[in-house]
Enzyme design. Structure first.
Site, PDB file in Angstrom:
ATOM      1  N   GLU A 152       0.833  -1.313  -0.080  1.00  0.00           N
ATOM      2  CA  GLU A 152      -0.024   0.085   0.075  1.00  0.00           C
ATOM      3  C   GLU A 152       0.813   1.348  -0.009  1.00  0.00           C
ATOM      4  O   GLU A 152       1.977   1.510   0.978  1.00  0.00           O
ATOM      5  CB  GLU A 152      -0.878  -0.222   1.205  1.00  0.00           C
ATOM      6  N   GLY A 310       1.687  -0.032  10.930  1.00  0.00           N
ATOM      7  CA  GLY A 310       1.296  -0.930  12.190  1.00  0.00           C
ATOM      8  C   GLY A 310       0.728  -2.468  11.755  1.00  0.00           C
ATOM      9  O   GLY A 310       1.312  -3.398  12.238  1.00  0.00           O
ATOM     10  N   ALA A 311       0.063  -2.503  10.703  1.00  0.00           N
ATOM     11  CA  ALA A 311      -0.307  -3.654  10.133  1.00  0.00           C
ATOM     12  C   ALA A 311      -1.088  -3.077   8.652  1.00  0.00           C
ATOM     13  O   ALA A 311      -1.211  -2.120   8.374  1.00  0.00           O
ATOM     14  CB  ALA A 311      -1.470  -4.155  10.993  1.00  0.00           C
ATOM     15  N   MET A 312      -1.628  -4.368   7.931  1.00  0.00           N
ATOM     16  CA  MET A 312      -2.074  -4.242   6.498  1.00  0.00           C
ATOM     17  C   MET A 312      -3.055  -5.518   6.435  1.00  0.00           C
ATOM     18  O   MET A 312      -2.561  -6.495   6.630  1.00  0.00           O
ATOM     19  CB  MET A 312      -0.772  -4.451   5.496  1.00  0.00           C
ATOM     20  N   ASN A 314      -4.103  -7.333   4.244  1.00  0.00           N
ATOM     21  CA  ASN A 314      -4.173  -8.448   2.944  1.00  0.00           C
ATOM     22  C   ASN A 314      -5.228  -9.406   3.294  1.00  0.00           C
ATOM     23  O   ASN A 314      -4.816 -10.243   4.406  1.00  0.00           O
ATOM     24  CB  ASN A 314      -2.793  -8.885   2.746  1.00  0.00           C
ATOM     25  N   HIS A 344      -8.995  -3.737  13.716  1.00  0.00           N
ATOM     26  CA  HIS A 344      -8.990  -2.884  12.933  1.00  0.00           C
ATOM     27  C   HIS A 344      -8.705  -3.445  11.252  1.00  0.00           C
ATOM     28  O   HIS A 344      -9.362  -3.216  10.470  1.00  0.00           O
ATOM     29  CB  HIS A 344      -7.941  -1.739  12.964  1.00  0.00           C
ATOM     30  N   GLU A 345      -7.717  -4.003  11.407  1.00  0.00           N
ATOM     31  CA  GLU A 345      -7.472  -4.777  10.057  1.00  0.00           C
ATOM     32  C   GLU A 345      -8.568  -5.815   9.764  1.00  0.00           C
ATOM     33  O   GLU A 345      -9.021  -6.144   8.801  1.00  0.00           O
ATOM     34  CB  GLU A 345      -5.970  -5.693  10.133  1.00  0.00           C
ATOM     35  N   HIS A 348     -11.490  -4.009   7.919  1.00  0.00           N
ATOM     36  CA  HIS A 348     -10.982  -3.928   6.713  1.00  0.00           C
ATOM     37  C   HIS A 348     -11.636  -5.135   5.530  1.00  0.00           C
ATOM     38  O   HIS A 348     -11.583  -5.029   4.604  1.00  0.00           O
ATOM     39  CB  HIS A 348      -9.493  -3.607   6.389  1.00  0.00           C
ATOM     40  N   GLU A 367     -10.265   3.475   5.766  1.00  0.00           N
ATOM     41  CA  GLU A 367      -9.482   3.602   7.152  1.00  0.00           C
ATOM     42  C   GLU A 367     -10.595   4.463   8.140  1.00  0.00           C
ATOM     43  O   GLU A 367     -10.192   3.927   9.244  1.00  0.00           O
ATOM     44  CB  GLU A 367      -8.360   4.608   6.806  1.00  0.00           C
TER      45      GLU A 367
END
Length: 898
Positions: A152, A310-312, A314, A344-345, A348, A367
């Site tokens: 990203e 922090g994180a993603m 995927n 949070h992830e 998503h 976000e």
């Protein structure tokens, strides 16, 4: 590189021309463990040792991509994206193209397209040391190699050829050849198969047996997703498994395989059971509220080294920074933070992965929602039921700062290109957006909000959306016209301030209480706010408690709260009680006097957090002298029960002393903070999380020889504090201030590294070495970061952190002018992530003087044609410095008044 910075207009044109049917990507990663880097000499990889690469170029891997796509205008031309050192071949619809003619280093020109097309690109792509693309990490502890991807907003093109924009979704099939003994993870389930090193498919011209034996992993085809959320992780990772099972009301059973992975060196610290617990609680919550089963099969979570974010999110392979695996004792706030990020992830998976914004100007559509849903689900579904306190005190602080910078922007931002997008992963897109969504829930009601989300997912599954798509479903479910709300909250910038005005009668009862709303001249929008106003007074036991509350709509410059007329006189009036809206809270004079004397008596922890946040905003706005804020911390922080709030107070106190205190008071202020921290450290509950927090704070503000003697004693065992266990992470926290004050030389730091010869230890060592108060040390650190690209992203970050020491302003002064001389070159030559770290981290804010501010303005005046993203970073840093100077003037005036 020309063409790297894709514009919104280019993306729109390409999206109007193309639709993508699917990708097939084959990666050969055996070169990750070769003893001879591509183009280099035999022996260890030069990048692993921290020295520059050999002249032969970077270490590379083979990437073969097949893209099947359609074109609405046969005969038209477009381009594919690829950032790679070289391309071996390009074939379009069976015709070979000359790579030298069609590939410019970042784009592949495609002409005379047909209605249906097949593009095959065979390339040599480079492993990354900056956390962008396919990052390669060598563990110094055991020499093992670990790979993972991070894309990203647009770094998938560093790994395979593609159309790198979020609205050209497609299904993907990955095939990854990796060294024998490795495991490979992707978005879907992977199946390994044996493959010797000399089978067909090796690089053209490779000798039989030139590569190590390998397995080729075949991954199930993904659902249609965007390029930036495809993912690969490969290496000898430690892997733990579990499973999630859900039976829905109709009898349907959903089973999700769960996995969690980290480096082998961290396995002994990995509390995967807690990760799985939060994961299962989150999946239950989102299934309960979204009415759309998790759509991406398995759910792996990879904790990876040297991670920039922090994180993603995927799908099927969420990546996190490995610092969420705790090597030493941490407080409850650290576990809460990890839980929040996991959730949070997970949010998503629906907001962002299932339904994705069309372009990055609607980044908030994923976000902001994920930030809000992360806190919402954590409070509702996990043990961290006080999560809204952290949100009010920590996350919104980030938003308030970002929203007062000259670069502030609406939540729905104007994103012209990818460089703009990179900078807009900021406090407005995340925390302000989440705060506004919290206000939206109060505005339309929780049930209408969640029903809107459910319709949104079903209506736009696997598609792309804009702002209007969300507003339309919310209008359906709430019955409210969302146009005015959207214009005020999503399409304008800036933060409002809300101040109570109160009149009393002779019997000390309220005759009128009004809320006054104002806005800065630069962003004069007055917004509708749904707020609660709380009235507080002391109980016979001395606690400050709420005895009256009214919830109302505030609009325009002044709103009278009729519900509170006749109430007895309060000692504290708290506007935005319960933190329903996004605003800066102000106080009437009587309430401010109460807080100075009795803030620690406030019984409700959320109310305390809101008051602390408001007092910090007063300090940043130069309406409260720094010495007054520090006095409040010294007086009341020791009674703070919420550990996350206490940690935030320590951060604010250090920032206030460093940037906003009058220069001639800094030494005294530092001594006061150190004395107060040591007093709390010695008297707080032994072995508790508050003691640990005060120990870290004491080390960070240690000032006197006695302070440093205690730190040395705690390190060598000659000093003890009852209950305080000095583990390895705390040892590094104690060692850095000793190094920065010249009390721990290179040999002492080396000895500590010998105790902790790990990746984490190496980062701490680099930080401590760069912190030493020596001109030659600073020169070396500057050269390592600015003049060389040998260090990895994590070591660049550590070196900058050590270089910038508040006690070394004079030592750092020569670098102020040099900063403005080099930043444009750094921006041009380095990857955007490293360039951002350097430009932000090395700005000479510590000089804290008008000369530095003038230099920043002069640079902006004379570099009108510099990259807009670079100009924005300098503009923001200059504004922070201007704010600091106003704070220093306020603090100095307070001393004069005394």
């Amino acid at each position: 590189m020309p063409g790297e910075n894709l514009s919104r207009d280019e993306a729109r044109e390409r999206a109007g021309l193309l639709s993508v049917d699917g990708y097939e990507v084959a990666l050969d990663l055996r070169s990750a463990v070769d003893s001879t880097p591509d183009g280099g000499a035999p022996g260890a990889d030069a990048r692993d040792s921290g020295t520059p690469e050999s002249p032969g170029g970077p270490r590379t891997f083979r990437s073969v991509t097949t893209i099947r796509f359609r074109c609405t205008e046969p005969g038209a031309a477009t381009f594919a994206d690829l950032i790679a050192p070289s391309v071996t071949s390009v074939t379009l619809n069976g015709t070979g193209l000359d790579p030298a003619a069609v590939f410019d280093g970042s784009r592949i020109a495609l002409e005379n397209l047909q209605a249906e097309n097949v593009l095959v690109v065979d390339a040599q792509c480079a492993y990354s040391r900056t956390g962008e693309g396919l990052h390669r990490f060598v563990d110094p502890e055991d020499g093992e190699v670990y790979l993972y991807t991070q894309y990203e907003p647009a770094d998938a093109r560093r790994v395979f050829a593609n159309f790198e924009q979020p609205d050209l979704k497609a299904p993907y099939r990955f095939e990854v050849t990796a060294p024998e003994g490795w495991t490979v993870w992707g978005n879907g389930e992977g199946t390994p198969g044996d493959r010797p090193g000399d089978e067909p498919g090796d690089e053209p011209g490779a000798k039989p047996g030139a590569k190590p034996r390998a397995n080729t992993w075949h991954f199930a085809e993904t659902k249609p997703i965007s390029t930036y959320i495809t993912a690969i992780a490969a290496g000898p990772y430690h892997y733990v498994t579990d499973s999630y099972r859900r039976t829905f009301d109709d009898g349907t059973v959903l089973e999700i395989p769960l996995g969690a992975l980290c480096r082998k060196g961290l396995a002994r610290h990995f509390d995967a059971d807690d990760v799985f617990l939060i994961t299962k609680q989150g999946l239950d919550f989102f299934h309960d509220h979204f009415d759309y089963p998790y759509p991406f099969g398995k759910y792996d979570q990879a904790f990876v080294p040297e991670y920039n974010l922090g994180a993603m999110e995927n799908p099927g392979l969420v990546t996190f920074r490995e610092e969420f695996i705790f090597r030493g004792r941490v407080t409850r706030a650290s576990y809460e933070r990890r839980a929040n990020v996991i959730l949070h992830e997970m949010a998503h998976m629906w907001f962002g992965d299932l339904v994705t914004m069309r372009w990055w100007d609607d980044l908030w559509l994923k976000e902001s929602f994920a930030d809000f849903m992360g806190s919402f689900s954590m409070v509702e579904a996990t043990r961290f039921t006080d999560g809204w306190i952290t949100f009010a005190n920590n996350r919104k602080s980030w938003a308030y700062r970002a929203d007062q910078l000259p670069s502030t922007h609406p939540i729905t931002a104007d994103i012209r290109d990818l460089e703009d997008a990179k900078l807009n992963f900021d406090g407005i897109t995340y925390a302000k957006g989440a705060s506004v969504l919290k206000q939206l829930v109060a505005y339309v009601g929780k049930d209408a909000f969640l029903e809107g989300a459910r319709r949104y997912f079903k209506r736009h599954a696997y598609g792309n959306t804009r702002l209007g798509d969300l507003l339309s479903v919310l209008e359906e479910t709430s019955g409210r016209d969302m146009a005015d709300w959207s214009r005020s909250w999503l399409q304008t910038a800036g933060v409002n301030s809300l101040t109570p005005q109160v009149l009393y009668d002779a019997q000390d009862r309220i005759t009128e209480l009004a809320v006054v709303q104002d806005a800065p001249e630069s962003h004069p929008e007055l917004r509708p706010h749904r707020v609660a106003i709380g009235l507080y007074r002391r109980t016979p036991e001395g606690e400050l408690v709420r005895y009256a509350r009214a919830e109302t709509d505030v609009a325009g410059p002044r709103t009278v709260v009729t519900e509170l007329a006749g109430a007895e006189k309060p000692e504290l009036i708290l506007v935005n009680d319960d933190d329903l809206t996004y605003c800066k809270v102000r106080f009437d004079a009587g309430s401010l006097d109460t807080l100075r004397a009795r803030l620690g008596d406030l019984a409700d922890p959320l109310a305390r957090a809101l008051c602390w946040s408001a007092l910090w905003n007063l300090t940043r706005d130069a309406l409260m002298p720094t010495r007054d804020f520090i006095a409040l911390v010294l007086t009341h922080a020791g009674r703070e029960t919420d550990i996350g709030v206490l940690q935030m107070l320590h951060t604010w106190a250090r920032s206030a002393l460093t940037h906003y205190a009058a220069p001639n008071w800094r030494e005294q202020g530092g001594q006061l903070l150190a004395e107060g921290a040591l007093r709390e450290l010695r008297t707080t509950e032994p072995a508790g999380q508050h003691q640990l927090t005060w120990a870290r704070f004491f080390a960070s503000v240690a000032t006197t020889e006695a302070d440093f003697q205690l730190l040395r004693g705690l390190l060598d065992g000659t000093a003890k504090i009852d209950g305080l266990v000095v583990d390895q992470e705390l040892r590094w926290s104690f060692l850095e201030p000793l190094a920065s004050h010249g009390l721990a030389d290179e040999s002492v730091v080396a000895a500590e590294l010998a105790r902790d010869d790990t990746a984490s230890g190496k980062r701490h060592q680099m930080r401590c070495l760069a912190a030493r108060p020596s001109a030659s040390v600073k020169a070396q650190a500057w050269a390592q970061v600015v003049e060389s690209d040998a260090l990895s992203n994590a070591l660049v970050e550590a070196t900058i952190s050590g270089f910038v020491q508040p006690a070394q302003r004079e030592l750092l002064a020569p670098y102020a002018a040099r900063y403005f001389e080099v930043i444009e070159r750094v921006w041009t030559e380095r990857s955007i992530q490293i360039a951002m770290d350097v430009v932000r981290g090395l700005f000479p804010a510590l000089q804290g003087d008008r000369r530095t501010l003038d230099a920043a303005h002069a640079w902006l005046d004379t570099h009108q044609d510099a990259a807009p993203a670079l100009r924005r970073l300098v503009l923001e840093a200059g504004d922070d410095l201007a704010r600091a100077l106003r704070g220093q003037e306020c603090d100095a005036a307070a001393a004069t008044a005394i």
